[in-house]
Write a protein that holds these residues in place. Structure first.
Motif, mmCIF file in Angstrom:
data_model
loop_
_atom_site.group_PDB
_atom_site.id
_atom_site.type_symbol
_atom_site.label_atom_id
_atom_site.label_comp_id
_atom_site.label_asym_id
_atom_site.label_seq_id
_atom_site.Cartn_x
_atom_site.Cartn_y
_atom_site.Cartn_z
ATOM 1 N N GLN A 184 33.756 45.921 37.515
ATOM 2 C CA GLN A 184 32.523 45.125 37.435
ATOM 3 C C GLN A 184 31.379 45.914 36.816
ATOM 4 N N SER A 185 31.218 47.171 37.243
ATOM 5 C CA SER A 185 30.063 47.922 36.746
ATOM 6 C C SER A 185 30.195 48.164 35.239
ATOM 7 N N HIS A 186 31.419 48.401 34.763
ATOM 8 C CA HIS A 186 31.587 48.625 33.319
ATOM 9 C C HIS A 186 31.360 47.338 32.527
ATOM 10 N N TYR B 278 34.748 47.635 41.918
ATOM 11 C CA TYR B 278 33.444 48.194 41.528
ATOM 12 C C TYR B 278 33.506 48.774 40.117
ATOM 13 N N ASN B 279 34.563 49.525 39.842
ATOM 14 C CA ASN B 279 34.660 50.171 38.522
ATOM 15 C C ASN B 279 34.800 49.156 37.401
ATOM 16 N N GLU C 11 29.550 44.697 33.403
ATOM 17 C CA GLU C 11 28.150 44.261 33.454
ATOM 18 C C GLU C 11 27.231 45.208 32.688
ATOM 19 N N ALA C 12 27.569 46.499 32.678
ATOM 20 C CA ALA C 12 26.774 47.455 31.887
ATOM 21 C C ALA C 12 26.826 47.105 30.401
ATOM 22 N N CYS D 164 37.696 48.407 31.046
ATOM 23 C CA CYS D 164 37.537 48.071 32.469
ATOM 24 C C CYS D 164 38.793 48.430 33.245
ATOM 25 N N TYR E 30 35.798 42.725 41.215
ATOM 26 C CA TYR E 30 34.412 42.921 41.625
ATOM 27 C C TYR E 30 34.487 43.547 43.002
ATOM 28 N N ARG F 101 32.496 46.463 46.139
ATOM 29 C CA ARG F 101 31.579 47.544 46.485
ATOM 30 C C ARG F 101 32.370 48.800 46.766
ATOM 31 N N LYS F 102 31.882 49.886 46.231
ATOM 32 C CA LYS F 102 32.488 51.204 46.422
ATOM 33 C C LYS F 102 32.669 51.501 47.913
#
Ligand code: CO
Length: 248
Positions: A152-154, A149-150, A156-157, A130, A184, A186-187
């Motif tokens: 959080q997305s990793h 974003y980077n 949660e994925a 992350c 956390y 947003r892009k």
């Protein structure tokens, strides 16, 4: 207020950052099942003082130690203690900061002690990843929301969750400077990072729910479901074309 560091100032932060890294490497090489977290804290404290620096956490807001040592369900800010013994299978997050010639370094690693579960191994690995996902997007002009974003997305994925109640931060002459650096987001949102900014990016990733509880000692933070959590942090300088990790 966000401060912009000159190249000469970043050179000084590089020295503090290297010392912070060296402390964590020393702890990583020393940690064994059966040790107390207080013993580990003393190793860090003595090493920092021997190197002409000061442990930034000691006395910060009344904090009583030189490191935060947070085991398993403790997310961060575990106070080292004679009564807390590291056990085989634990994941142990060690967070440390140094002040060298007036400049701060701040970093954390999560160490695996002995043999542990697949879940804990994956959690530690994903938490490190992350950080590097966030690092990869850093350059002059990156919106701060991309960092969160980077991370959080990793997380949660991979089926994990991101702690919201604590965030990363700017760093320089003070340990905590602007801006806040959430894990956390947003892009494309938030302020734009600029060359000369220095930030501590510190994903705190939980195996279960993102919610945390604050302990009655005034410091410790645990996952609400008491499932494990991992932490990984580096101090990073934004440059014209990318970024430099000062604590690796
Ligand atoms: Co920090």
């Amino acid at each position: 207020m966000i401060t912009i560091k000159t190249p000469a100032e970043i050179a000084l932060m590089r020295e503090s950052g290297k010392l912070t890294r060296d402390v964590l490497n020393l702890i990583g090489g020393s940690i064994r099942a059966g040790m107390t977290t207080k013993e580990l804290d003393k190793i860090a404290h003595d090493f920092i003082r021997e190197n002409g620096a000061y442990p930034s956490f000691l006395g910060y807001g009344g904090y009583p130690a030189s490191t935060c040592i947070s085991i398993n369900e403790t997310v961060v800010h575990g106070i080292p203690s004679d009564d807390i013994i590291v056990r085989d299978g634990d994941i142990v997050s060690v967070d440390v900061g140094t002040i060298l010639d007036g400049w701060q370094g701040d970093a954390a690693r999560t160490f695996i002690v002995g043999e542990t579960t697949e879940e804990k191994k994956k959690l530690v690995k994903v938490t490190e990843e992350c950080f590097f996902k966030a690092f990869a997007c850093l350059k002059d002009g990156t919106p701060l929301g991309d960092v969160g974003y980077n991370v959080q997305s990793h997380a949660e994925a991979n089926g994990f969750s991101v702690v919201r109640a604590l965030v990363g931060h700017g760093i320089g002459k003070e340990m905590h400077e602007d801006p806040s650096v959430p894990n956390y987001g947003r892009k494309g949102t938030g302020i734009r990072l600029k060359a000369g900014m220095v930030i501590a990016i510190e994903p705190m990733i939980n195996a279960g729910v993102y919610q945390v509880d604050f302990m009655p000692d005034g410091w410790g933070v645990k996952t609400r479901d008491r499932r494990p959590s991992a932490h990984y942090e580096n101090t990073v300088a934004i440059t014209e074309n990318g970024a430099e990790i000062l604590t690796l």
